[in-house]
Design a protein around this motif. Structure first.
Motif, PDB file in Angstrom:
ATOM      1  N   HIS A  53      12.447  35.934  41.731  1.00  0.00           N
ATOM      2  CA  HIS A  53      12.560  35.378  40.392  1.00  0.00           C
ATOM      3  C   HIS A  53      13.958  34.815  40.164  1.00  0.00           C
ATOM      4  O   HIS A  53      14.956  35.457  40.493  1.00  0.00           O
ATOM      5  CB  HIS A  53      12.223  36.443  39.347  1.00  0.00           C
ATOM      6  CG  HIS A  53      10.784  36.851  39.386  1.00  0.00           C
ATOM      7  ND1 HIS A  53       9.780  36.066  38.860  1.00  0.00           N
ATOM      8  CD2 HIS A  53      10.162  37.932  39.913  1.00  0.00           C
ATOM      9  CE1 HIS A  53       8.600  36.659  39.052  1.00  0.00           C
ATOM     10  NE2 HIS A  53       8.808  37.794  39.696  1.00  0.00           N
ATOM     11  N   ILE A  99       8.251  46.801  42.794  1.00  0.00           N
ATOM     12  CA  ILE A  99       7.198  46.734  41.775  1.00  0.00           C
ATOM     13  C   ILE A  99       7.560  47.526  40.517  1.00  0.00           C
ATOM     14  O   ILE A  99       7.076  47.233  39.418  1.00  0.00           O
ATOM     15  CB  ILE A  99       5.843  47.185  42.397  1.00  0.00           C
ATOM     16  CG1 ILE A  99       4.682  46.542  41.639  1.00  0.00           C
ATOM     17  CG2 ILE A  99       5.744  48.695  42.465  1.00  0.00           C
ATOM     18  CD1 ILE A  99       3.429  46.417  42.477  1.00  0.00           C
ATOM     19  N   HIS A 102      11.612  45.265  37.509  1.00  0.00           N
ATOM     20  CA  HIS A 102      11.385  43.812  37.551  1.00  0.00           C
ATOM     21  C   HIS A 102      12.645  43.051  37.115  1.00  0.00           C
ATOM     22  O   HIS A 102      13.269  43.402  36.125  1.00  0.00           O
ATOM     23  CB  HIS A 102      10.215  43.458  36.640  1.00  0.00           C
ATOM     24  CG  HIS A 102       9.611  42.130  36.953  1.00  0.00           C
ATOM     25  ND1 HIS A 102      10.160  40.952  36.531  1.00  0.00           N
ATOM     26  CD2 HIS A 102       8.513  41.795  37.671  1.00  0.00           C
ATOM     27  CE1 HIS A 102       9.408  39.944  36.965  1.00  0.00           C
ATOM     28  NE2 HIS A 102       8.410  40.423  37.662  1.00  0.00           N
ATOM     29  N   TYR A 130       6.493  29.355  39.587  1.00  0.00           N
ATOM     30  CA  TYR A 130       7.539  30.354  39.728  1.00  0.00           C
ATOM     31  C   TYR A 130       7.818  31.065  38.406  1.00  0.00           C
ATOM     32  O   TYR A 130       8.912  31.529  38.148  1.00  0.00           O
ATOM     33  CB  TYR A 130       8.771  29.716  40.389  1.00  0.00           C
ATOM     34  CG  TYR A 130       8.372  29.142  41.740  1.00  0.00           C
ATOM     35  CD1 TYR A 130       8.050  30.001  42.791  1.00  0.00           C
ATOM     36  CD2 TYR A 130       8.198  27.780  41.944  1.00  0.00           C
ATOM     37  CE1 TYR A 130       7.616  29.506  44.015  1.00  0.00           C
ATOM     38  CE2 TYR A 130       7.762  27.280  43.168  1.00  0.00           C
ATOM     39  CZ  TYR A 130       7.470  28.151  44.200  1.00  0.00           C
ATOM     40  OH  TYR A 130       7.024  27.671  45.406  1.00  0.00           O
ATOM     41  N   TYR A 131       6.773  31.123  37.576  1.00  0.00           N
ATOM     42  CA  TYR A 131       6.842  31.929  36.355  1.00  0.00           C
ATOM     43  C   TYR A 131       5.522  32.684  36.244  1.00  0.00           C
ATOM     44  O   TYR A 131       4.548  32.216  35.641  1.00  0.00           O
ATOM     45  CB  TYR A 131       7.073  31.054  35.124  1.00  0.00           C
ATOM     46  CG  TYR A 131       7.363  31.855  33.870  1.00  0.00           C
ATOM     47  CD1 TYR A 131       8.547  32.591  33.759  1.00  0.00           C
ATOM     48  CD2 TYR A 131       6.463  31.891  32.821  1.00  0.00           C
ATOM     49  CE1 TYR A 131       8.813  33.331  32.622  1.00  0.00           C
ATOM     50  CE2 TYR A 131       6.726  32.629  31.676  1.00  0.00           C
ATOM     51  CZ  TYR A 131       7.906  33.341  31.587  1.00  0.00           C
ATOM     52  OH  TYR A 131       8.168  34.084  30.465  1.00  0.00           O
ATOM     53  N   SER A 132       5.484  33.848  36.867  1.00  0.00           N
ATOM     54  CA  SER A 132       4.243  34.620  36.957  1.00  0.00           C
ATOM     55  C   SER A 132       3.913  35.281  35.623  1.00  0.00           C
ATOM     56  O   SER A 132       4.765  35.423  34.743  1.00  0.00           O
ATOM     57  CB  SER A 132       4.392  35.702  38.032  1.00  0.00           C
ATOM     58  OG  SER A 132       5.305  36.689  37.587  1.00  0.00           O
ATOM     59  N   ALA A 133       2.676  35.702  35.489  1.00  0.00           N
ATOM     60  CA  ALA A 133       2.246  36.435  34.297  1.00  0.00           C
ATOM     61  C   ALA A 133       3.134  37.668  34.097  1.00  0.00           C
ATOM     62  O   ALA A 133       3.565  37.970  32.985  1.00  0.00           O
ATOM     63  CB  ALA A 133       0.777  36.839  34.443  1.00  0.00           C
ATOM     64  N   GLU A 134       3.432  38.372  35.185  1.00  0.00           N
ATOM     65  CA  GLU A 134       4.245  39.584  35.077  1.00  0.00           C
ATOM     66  C   GLU A 134       5.670  39.258  34.613  1.00  0.00           C
ATOM     67  O   GLU A 134       6.245  39.999  33.802  1.00  0.00           O
ATOM     68  CB  GLU A 134       4.288  40.314  36.427  1.00  0.00           C
ATOM     69  CG  GLU A 134       4.900  41.696  36.380  1.00  0.00           C
ATOM     70  CD  GLU A 134       4.083  42.715  35.580  1.00  0.00           C
ATOM     71  OE1 GLU A 134       2.925  42.429  35.216  1.00  0.00           O
ATOM     72  OE2 GLU A 134       4.620  43.799  35.302  1.00  0.00           O
ATOM     73  N   HIS A 136       6.537  36.965  32.652  1.00  0.00           N
ATOM     74  CA  HIS A 136       6.436  36.753  31.202  1.00  0.00           C
ATOM     75  C   HIS A 136       6.347  38.078  30.447  1.00  0.00           C
ATOM     76  O   HIS A 136       7.064  38.302  29.473  1.00  0.00           O
ATOM     77  CB  HIS A 136       5.232  35.871  30.892  1.00  0.00           C
ATOM     78  CG  HIS A 136       5.125  35.530  29.441  1.00  0.00           C
ATOM     79  ND1 HIS A 136       5.862  34.519  28.870  1.00  0.00           N
ATOM     80  CD2 HIS A 136       4.410  36.085  28.434  1.00  0.00           C
ATOM     81  CE1 HIS A 136       5.592  34.462  27.576  1.00  0.00           C
ATOM     82  NE2 HIS A 136       4.709  35.396  27.287  1.00  0.00           N
ATOM     83  N   PHE A 137       5.444  38.955  30.920  1.00  0.00           N
ATOM     84  CA  PHE A 137       5.276  40.238  30.216  1.00  0.00           C
ATOM     85  C   PHE A 137       6.576  41.042  30.212  1.00  0.00           C
ATOM     86  O   PHE A 137       6.929  41.663  29.213  1.00  0.00           O
ATOM     87  CB  PHE A 137       4.155  41.071  30.845  1.00  0.00           C
ATOM     88  CG  PHE A 137       2.791  40.500  30.576  1.00  0.00           C
ATOM     89  CD1 PHE A 137       2.391  40.150  29.294  1.00  0.00           C
ATOM     90  CD2 PHE A 137       1.891  40.312  31.615  1.00  0.00           C
ATOM     91  CE1 PHE A 137       1.134  39.619  29.035  1.00  0.00           C
ATOM     92  CE2 PHE A 137       0.616  39.778  31.371  1.00  0.00           C
ATOM     93  CZ  PHE A 137       0.253  39.433  30.083  1.00  0.00           C
TER      94      PHE A 137
END
Lengths: 394, 394
Positions: A53, A99, A102, A130-134, A136-137
């Protein structure tokens, strides 16, 4: 120690200003660009580090952008970005592919909260690779009072009109593209393994032209043959080219991350009439498209000009678009993902825009591509490569 | 028309069964794999189409997985996937890179709703490059009654232990890796542009070995020199190699998407003592790591063995891990992103696991990499490439 940047500091600053102006119009206080092409265009950053990231943050209340990434890659940012050191922020190594911890949590706490942006309107590129759902969360969890909005393609749209220097780099990419196609014509014949031809394509692409070294293209060479050409994104293996088959070669030279893709098709043997018909249609269609490719016309005008010729020849392109904007980019795509050359797209053409004009023919058991990369100029259109536009027969 | 699959249908079915078993343990009804490596491993699918939304859906109530992607790429799925035609679903072309109409909306409505999964526990790979925040929001909006959970790396973990055939492919990749390093040694010297050396690396990588054509690696060749070697993910340009500088070459051969990376460092001139010390430390550290690389031991055992040697020599690796699992993969990463070789990681080593053992030394103004790709066997460890393990001097 800083390497020479591909553009002047002033050009980067001008780009940032343009983006800020759109942010203000859209009432965005802070935005995060995670598209590596946008990161490069905004700051000069260039490295194969998008597997972790990272991003560039632009805030209306700061003059310079902030680069963030893995601590190890901050060294690359020091060499490549136009900004001062303080605006290059590395997150600790323990956040790498871990994991439980983050990076976007760390970024939210250490950049967004610390800069007082917790209650701001914050935009991200929500549909970027390169902007995953995770991501964002995790970012959102650190900013419960922020208004998170989507600014997908905001920067990409600003990139649409290229500077003189960008066009220079794209012309070099176009020269590399020509050189690759000449090498393909020299190398391809029945019985030769595809992997051999691809090895020659890469050798030529990276060697570059006139002292300009080639960069890796954002899409690998695509060269499907025969019935496989209906599956246009299949990659090569070691099987040989065969007689009485067509192969299209969709390839691009790349220079300083700028692309100029171009496709040509080679038939080995005596082509059936449908290939000759498709060749005729494509050449006439491209001419028709180029004739209306000028400032003030619409993207739809190009698409309509092409589609009407193709229809006249009875070739149904099944609703596929006729092209897309190109420029600086990283895998997996060399397109800019903003407008498209299609009849429903009403983008006004401006001098400095660049497109891959690609009216491919993909039928159930065969395919043909003859395409051009183009630059809209003050007076009309410039081809980024100059290569015979025809079906090649070997 | 279907191409020969790289594995038997039975092997794919077995993989799907293993994943279903984990899904059941974790109370997941349906899962979506968007990691192209996972898609390949589960179904055979292989193509450069991950620039659009696509995935493989596994449901406990269906025997076969469902492939979904752009309509145009369904032709590739027909050639590459082990499943029957009905389980290959293409979404219409108008959903391609169209900001108003998102593919995941179509997938939610046409696959999830139609199969009666609206109230299920549905898992996605939330931190994958190819599962954007927007993809998640669009899918979720079609499934208001579903319980959406995160199954990041679920499939990657199942991939950890390789089959005999997978190891065969990785050995071929390892042979290509050896060949590339020999070519590097032949080509590199002061004054030669880096882009030329990279052109030779690619030529060799894609030409392959013994009739096995090479595939594109998931990370481009990395070969930073001198102070740039502290910025390990910077890519090349046309500037020449210089005397009295070290360059490390982090490269991998690739065969049928399987990798076997290996790094070596070349010093041009007379290396300063710190390089000779680091060489000694790295070689002893790798030996110490290999000695404990066997079934029953932990990933942490390898890391601790390496770190303790490095510390003995006074080299601080700043908490960087000593390696990661490898296998089938796509850009931007050739790692499996599950366990790591680090002292906090307690994964039990099993026969068939494969790692890139890479205790790199990255200091402020120089860097050195000497690494190996390894295969844990019943009795210990196998190197996937055989190449002199030392600092090369030219």
């Amino acid at each position: 120690m800083k390497a020479k940047l591909p553009f002047t500091k002033k050009e980067y600053q001008q780009r940032v200003k343009k983006v800020k102006s759109i942010m203000q119009q859209q009432r965005i206080d802070v935005m995060v660009a995670t598209d590596p092409g946008n990161m490069n265009w905004l700051t000069g950053y260039d490295g194969w580090s998008f597997y972790v990231h990272q991003g560039v943050i632009i805030s209306l209340d700061m003059e310079e952008p902030i680069w963030f990434g893995r601590a190890m890659d901050r060294n690359a940012a020091l060499l490549k970005c136009f900004m001062q050191r303080d605006n290059l922020v590395g997150y600790p190594e323990k956040y790498v592919q871990n994991i439980d911890e983050h990076p976007m949590t760390w970024i939210g706490e250490n950049i967004f909260q610390k800069n007082g942006w917790s209650g701001c309107v914050i935009a991200t590129e929500r549909d970027n690779y390169y902007y995953s759902a995770e991501a964002h969360f995790r970012l959102a969890a650190t900013l419960p009072n922020a208004n998170l909005v989507n600014a997908n393609n905001l920067v990409n749209w600003v990139r649409g009109v290229k500077s003189k220097k960008e066009i220079e780099y794209m012309r070099i990419a176009g020269s590399i593209t020509e050189k690759i196609h000449r090498r393909i014509l020299d190398t391809v014949s029945a019985g030769i393994p595809k992997s051999h031809v691809v090895s020659q394509i890469y050798e030529t692409a990276i060697a570059g032209v006139d002292g300009h070294g080639g960069d890796y293209p954002s899409i690998v060479p695509l060269l499907p043959s025969g019935a496989d050409a209906s599956a246009s994104h299949i990659t090569w293996d070691e099987r040989p080219f065969k007689r009485n088959e067509a192969t299209f070669f969709e390839i691009s030279g790349c220079y300083k991350r700028y692309h100029a893709p171009m496709s040509r098709t080679i038939f080995m043997g005596k082509p059936p009439q449908k290939f000759l018909d498709a060749e005729k249609a494509l050449i006439e269609a491209i001419d028709a498209g180029l004739a209306v490719a000028k400032p003030g016309n619409l993207t739809a005008d190009i698409a309509n000009a092409i589609d009407s010729v193709m229809l006249k020849y009875g070739i149904d392109r099944n609703g596929a678009r006729c092209g897309y904007p190109i420029g600086v980019s990283y895998p997996p795509d060399w397109g800019e993902r903003t407008c498209s050359l299609r009849s429903s797209d009403l983008t006004v053409l401006e001098s400095g825009m660049t497109f891959h004009l690609m009216p491919g023919v993909w039928q159930d058991d065969w395919g043909m591509e003859i395409t051009e990369s183009i630059h809209i100029t003050d007076s009309g259109v410039e081809l980024l490569s100059n290569f015979p536009r025809k079906l090649f027969i070997k």
